[in-house]
Scaffold this active site. Structure first.
Site, mmCIF file in Angstrom:
data_model
loop_
_atom_site.group_PDB
_atom_site.id
_atom_site.type_symbol
_atom_site.label_atom_id
_atom_site.label_comp_id
_atom_site.label_asym_id
_atom_site.label_seq_id
_atom_site.Cartn_x
_atom_site.Cartn_y
_atom_site.Cartn_z
ATOM 1 N N ALA A 80 -96.973 -45.465 -127.718
ATOM 2 C CA ALA A 80 -96.579 -46.820 -128.090
ATOM 3 C C ALA A 80 -96.408 -47.718 -126.875
ATOM 4 O O ALA A 80 -96.751 -48.904 -126.916
ATOM 5 C CB ALA A 80 -95.280 -46.772 -128.899
ATOM 6 N N ASP A 81 -95.863 -47.185 -125.783
ATOM 7 C CA ASP A 81 -95.592 -48.021 -124.625
ATOM 8 C C ASP A 81 -96.889 -48.480 -123.951
ATOM 9 O O ASP A 81 -97.048 -49.656 -123.620
ATOM 10 C CB ASP A 81 -94.712 -47.268 -123.633
ATOM 11 C CG ASP A 81 -93.784 -48.194 -122.867
ATOM 12 O OD1 ASP A 81 -93.430 -49.257 -123.401
ATOM 13 O OD2 ASP A 81 -93.414 -47.854 -121.739
ATOM 14 N N THR A 82 -97.818 -47.544 -123.751
ATOM 15 C CA THR A 82 -99.110 -47.929 -123.171
ATOM 16 C C THR A 82 -99.834 -48.904 -124.084
ATOM 17 O O THR A 82 -100.408 -49.903 -123.623
ATOM 18 C CB THR A 82 -99.972 -46.686 -122.934
ATOM 19 O OG1 THR A 82 -99.335 -45.848 -121.956
ATOM 20 C CG2 THR A 82 -101.358 -47.063 -122.430
ATOM 21 N N HIS A 120 -90.101 -53.353 -125.045
ATOM 22 C CA HIS A 120 -91.488 -53.719 -124.760
ATOM 23 C C HIS A 120 -92.201 -54.189 -126.026
ATOM 24 O O HIS A 120 -92.895 -55.216 -126.030
ATOM 25 C CB HIS A 120 -92.235 -52.509 -124.192
ATOM 26 C CG HIS A 120 -92.097 -52.366 -122.718
ATOM 27 N ND1 HIS A 120 -92.051 -51.147 -122.095
ATOM 28 C CD2 HIS A 120 -92.027 -53.276 -121.727
ATOM 29 C CE1 HIS A 120 -91.944 -51.318 -120.790
ATOM 30 N NE2 HIS A 120 -91.924 -52.600 -120.542
#
Length: 651
Positions: A394-396, A470
């Site tokens: 999810a972060d990438t 984020h």
């Protein structure tokens, strides 16, 4: 008189602002040139990552076990390890940290295996450290596994987890999908290794009997009983370990062959395009050992590709050789693109367009392990590396979507299609409590953290404040409002997870500065009133932890000792995180922002980047940290670019 004095003060302030803008402009110009020159011809960026010396030590162990050791490389590895010992002896888990028992034992054994004499000053100091910390018997499970593979510890002291565990369906308690993606990538091969308990002999001169506090007859190779706040779970699993040991001694294991075959199939299916497992050297080493135990020879394609993956992650010098803990070109590329946009690069700049087209090619087209707990989601995310089919995160994905959202291409329909697919996948990954984890949905079964096996780092992947921040910031930039159900749930999660002192914890960056640094910009993006109590408490926490040099820093020790949150030598990345948060919270005209900016301006290298050797990345808090050279090239640019924009608007 008053009017004249007032006019003079106004003119002086305007002059100061112009001077600050000019200084920031010059700094950004050098930084942008540095980043543009670092772009690969294919369009991507990739930073260099450094972690503790156990990464190299375990590679040395692997090559000895597989019988593919290279004397020249072992010599370089030994030089690399010896060159990083602490002045007082031993090796640390992170830069500036104290000696770590597990890292020191593994490094010491690796050096002895490579031929280092026990009376070498580095070895003598390390041995003293190990014994003062309790010796081999006090090491973590993963260290004991490595030692057991070479007869330096007894397999009886390694917790039992039957290989038949892999046969449990994903809904059953203690199935492998209860663990985080990085944990199961280690767990599956360790199930095989634990079932076979192989021992690879080492020369007598490489033995490490001197690292035991207890004499030979007094060593107890059993999982210890513990008493703490989770006594019931600990005792339950400790009793279960005793029962499993009895069952393991039984010759009747009707499902053992089926389970070993299932583990073998899982390992084959989860090998990535570049030959690694989960993109992590340690997990790849376990997988190769497990397959070797199952009869694979070194000419097998799976084994060959696995060994080749180490070459892709290695950094060789004239006399040294070391491994990066992973490579993250997809994530790095998105991060650089965002930094360049903050620095003022236009939407249609050729470098951004080339990077965007490369990112299109890396978007997932098939489902990974995440699909087991997210049946309604459709592929569309990104992994940190281009070859990680199973590990989109999810972060990438959030960073890539944010980067693509700020680029314009002639083929803009292609860009929008990729963004739409990625956003659908990302929204499907929201957990029930409103937050986002990294690789899985609702990976929150806490009982697995109390297994004797789970004494090393983070073994589950629950939602975290930084990833959620984020995602929320992205949603705000893409015009999602607080009326959106996903936004409402995320805001509620962040409200509940704020610490009493006003900060938020960081999972993937160190630590409270990182968490707070990415929640406050999310609140701004979603147009929360920045006078809100949550925001002001977060701002006050940052202001109260600014260093005397104008920067911010935080030690990795804050994960074990929360009272150390926000304390430590200033670093460029942590200073930038704090500054970005303050700017988002409306503090751009304050003295704290000005001092933080000046600290970044004064620390820039002549080539345009910043030295940021501190371990400000958190792979697995309390167990694994890293430094990333692009942190010192990207985050200061983002902070300075946003500060310049505020100055230019007269705010």
């Amino acid at each position: 008189m008053t009017g004249a004095a007032g006019d003079g003060m106004t003119q002086q302030r305007a002059s100061d602002v112009k001077s600050d803008v000019d200084a920031v402009e010059r700094t950004l110009h050098r930084a942008v040139s540095y980043l543009l020159n670092a772009q690969d011809a294919q369009g991507w960026w990739r930073g260099e990552i450094e972690a503790n010396v156990a990464v190299e030590a375990e590679y040395l162990f692997l090559t000895h076990f597989l019988g593919v050791a290279r004397e020249d490389r072992w010599r370089k590895i030994a030089t690399s390890i010896m060159g990083r010992d602490l002045p007082g002896g031993g090796w640390a888990l992170y830069s500036g940290g104290p000696p770590d028992l597990n890292i020191t034992v593994e490094a010491y054994f690796a050096l002895k295996l490579a031929g280092a004499p026990a009376d070498h000053p580095v070895m003598q100091r390390a041995r003293h450290v190990v014994l003062s910390l309790g010796g081999v018997s006090k090491t973590r499970v993963f260290t004991k596994v490595w030692l057991s593979l070479f007869g330096q510890y007894d397999w009886r002291g390694v917790p039992v987890l039957p290989v038949e565990t892999i046969l449990l369906p994903s809904w059953a308690p203690l199935n492998i999908y209860d663990f985080a993606s990085w944990t199961r990538a280690a767990l599956v091969p360790l199930l095989v290794i634990g079932a076979r308990q192989p021992i690879c002999p080492v020369p007598d001169k490489a033995r490490i009997d001197e690292l035991y506090v207890e004499p030979p007859g007094k060593r107890e190779f059993r999982v210890p009983w513990t008493a703490d706040r989770v006594l019931a779970w600990k005792w339950f699993f400790r009793f279960g370990d005793d029962v499993l040991r009895v069952l393991e001694r039984s010759p009747w294991k009707p499902l053992r062959g089926v389970a070993l075959k299932a583990a073998e199939d899982w390992l084959q299916a989860h090998q990535e395009v570049d030959g690694a497992w989960a993109g992590i050297p340690s997990q790849t080493a376990y997988a190769l050992i497990a397959l070797r135990v199952l009869g694979y020879n070194m000419e097998h394609p799976v084994m060959r590709r696995g060994m080749e993956s180490f070459e892709l992650a290695s950094i060789a010098g004239a006399n040294t050789w070391r491994l990066q803990p992973w490579a993250s070109p997809v994530r790095d590329t998105a991060q650089v693109m965002l930094a360049l946009r903050d620095a003022g690069l236009p939407l249609d700049h050729p470098a951004l367009q080339k990077a965007a087209r490369w990112l299109f090619e890396q978007q997932a087209q098939v489902g990974g392990d995440w699909h087991l707990r997210n049946g309604g989601g459709t592929p569309g995310g990104w992994a940190r590396g281009p070859s990680s089919r199973h590990y989109t995160d999810a972060d990438t994905t959030t960073l890539v979507l944010a980067a693509l959202h700020q680029v314009r291409l002639p083929e803009d329909e292609l860009r929008q299609e990729a963004v739409d697919r990625g956003l659908r996948w990302l929204l499907s990954m929201q957990s029930r409590n409103g937050g986002w984890g990294a690789f899985d949905v609702d990976n929150t079964r806490l009982y697995v953290t109390h297994l004797p096996f789970s004494d090393s780092g983070v073994v589950i992947d629950p939602p975290t404040e930084d990833v959620t921040g984020h995602v929320l910031e992205l949603l705000g930039r893409m015009r999602h409002t607080r009326r959106s159900p996903a936004v409402r749930r995320a805001l509620e999660y962040l409200r509940e997870s704020q610490q009493k002192d006003g900060s938020w914890r960081g999972r993937w960056g160190v630590n409270y500065i990182y968490g707070t640094g990415f929640v406050l910009p999310a609140y701004q993006a979603i147009q929360l009133n920045m006078a809100h109590g949550e925001v002001r408490r977060g701002v006050q926490w940052l202001l109260s932890h600014q260093g005397s040099d104008g920067g911010w820093g935080e030690t990795c020790a804050s994960y074990k000792e929360p009272q150390l949150g926000g304390q430590g030598p200033s670093t460029p990345s942590q200073t930038a995180w704090a500054l970005i948060a303050l700017l988002a919270a409306g503090e751009g005209a304050g003295q704290a922002a000005a001092r933080g900016t000046r600290s970044l301006l004064s620390a820039q290298r002549p080539d345009g980047a910043w030295d940021d050797h501190a371990y400000t990345g958190a792979g697995f808090p309390s167990d694994f940290y890293f430094s990333h050279d692009l942190y010192g090239a990207c985050f200061p640019v983002m902070a300075l670019g946003r500060y310049r924009a505020l100055l230019a608007r007269g705010q």
